[in-house]
Design a protein around this motif. Structure first.
Motif, PDB file in Angstrom:
ATOM      1  N   TYR A   1       0.874  -1.183   0.000  1.00 39.54           N
ATOM      2  CA  TYR A   1       0.000   0.000   0.000  1.00 39.54           C
ATOM      3  C   TYR A   1       0.904   1.223   0.000  1.00 39.54           C
ATOM      4  CZ  TYR A   1      -2.932   3.753   1.769  1.00 39.54           C
ATOM      5  OH  TYR A   1      -3.588   4.953   1.927  1.00 39.54           O
TER       6      TYR A   1
ATOM      7  N   ALA B   1       0.699   5.640  -0.066  1.00 38.99           N
ATOM      8  CA  ALA B   1      -0.116   6.854  -0.012  1.00 38.99           C
ATOM      9  C   ALA B   1       0.787   8.079  -0.033  1.00 38.99           C
ATOM     10  CB  ALA B   1      -0.966   6.870   1.257  1.00 38.99           C
TER      11      ALA B   1
ATOM     12  N   ARG C   1      -8.192   9.412  -9.071  1.00 37.96           N
ATOM     13  CA  ARG C   1      -8.542   8.171  -8.365  1.00 37.96           C
ATOM     14  C   ARG C   1      -9.915   8.307  -7.707  1.00 37.96           C
ATOM     15  NH1 ARG C   1      -3.654   5.735  -5.049  1.00 37.96           N
ATOM     16  NH2 ARG C   1      -4.926   3.876  -5.228  1.00 37.96           N
TER      17      ARG C   1
ATOM     18  N   VAL D   1      -5.416  11.897  -1.622  1.00 38.28           N
ATOM     19  CA  VAL D   1      -5.874  10.997  -2.678  1.00 38.28           C
ATOM     20  C   VAL D   1      -6.027  11.809  -3.960  1.00 38.28           C
ATOM     21  CG1 VAL D   1      -7.680   9.399  -3.420  1.00 38.28           C
ATOM     22  CG2 VAL D   1      -7.075   9.549  -0.990  1.00 38.28           C
TER      23      VAL D   1
ATOM     24  N   LEU E   1      -8.545   3.241  -0.513  1.00 36.94           N
ATOM     25  CA  LEU E   1      -7.668   4.357  -0.873  1.00 36.94           C
ATOM     26  C   LEU E   1      -6.977   4.955   0.348  1.00 36.94           C
ATOM     27  CD1 LEU E   1      -9.843   6.234  -3.532  1.00 36.94           C
ATOM     28  CD2 LEU E   1      -7.760   4.890  -3.938  1.00 36.94           C
TER      29      LEU E   1
ATOM     30  N   GLU F   1     -14.325   1.299  -1.257  1.00 36.41           N
ATOM     31  CA  GLU F   1     -13.231   1.790  -2.105  1.00 36.41           C
ATOM     32  C   GLU F   1     -12.515   2.974  -1.465  1.00 36.41           C
ATOM     33  OE1 GLU F   1     -11.911   0.394  -5.087  1.00 36.41           O
ATOM     34  OE2 GLU F   1     -13.066  -1.170  -4.091  1.00 36.41           O
TER      35      GLU F   1
END
Length: 165
Positions: free
Chosen positions: A99, A101, A115, A111, A137, A133
């Motif tokens: 993952y 970010a 996306r 984000v 994210l 979802e």
């Protein structure tokens, strides 16, 4: 002087992997690495380590690439924002994989707009559940899986790793 800094948390690793982890991190930083390994109560028989690091921008992503090939390791690495470069957080677990970010200056996950628009479109088409979802994210599954490992590491020793400049 180093352009970026962050923290590496190896939440759990089998003892036989520990020297290989140090070697992989040293390969990215360009200096020898000797982590302090302590027992991981959340995974009997496993060890954990934590180190703050300084290096060039992008170091966290490079360390992640070096470590995620070993499937019996759990780790997170952060990189603070530096001039002209957003911060980042990378996490890896054997069950969820990797993952990544982008982290803003305030410490929040950022984000990208595209996306978000894609998730909204898929939800409107009935292909996904919007809340699920958005949780993905934001890395919710990784946070949930790693939480017991983070807690078990409170009070563990921390050391500094400085990259060759």
């Amino acid at each position: 002087m180093a352009a970026a800094r962050g923290v590496l948390y190896v939440h759990s690793a089998q003892p036989a992997l520990c020297p290989h982890i140090e070697w992989a991190v040293a390969g990215v930083l360009g200096v020898p690495v000797d982590l302090t390994w302590t027992p991981q109560p959340a995974a009997p028989g496993a060890l954990r380590a934590q180190a703050e690091w300084e290096g060039r921008a992008g170091t966290a992503a490079s360390v992640t690439s070096s470590l995620m090939g070993w499937q019996r390791i759990r780790f997170e690495i952060t990189e603070d924002a530096s001039p002209g470069v957003d911060g980042s957080r990378h996490a890896y677990t054997p069950t969820l994989g990797a993952y990544t970010a982008v982290i803003g200056a305030s410490g929040d996950i950022q984000v990208p707009e595209d996306r978000l628009r894609n998730v909204m479109l898929m939800a409107a088409q009935g292909r996904v559940v919007l809340e699920d979802e958005l949780d993905r994210l934001l890395g919710k599954q990784w946070d949930e899986e790693l939480e017991s490992f983070r807690y078990a590491g409170e009070g563990a020793p921390v050391r500094w790793l400085h990259a060759a400049v």
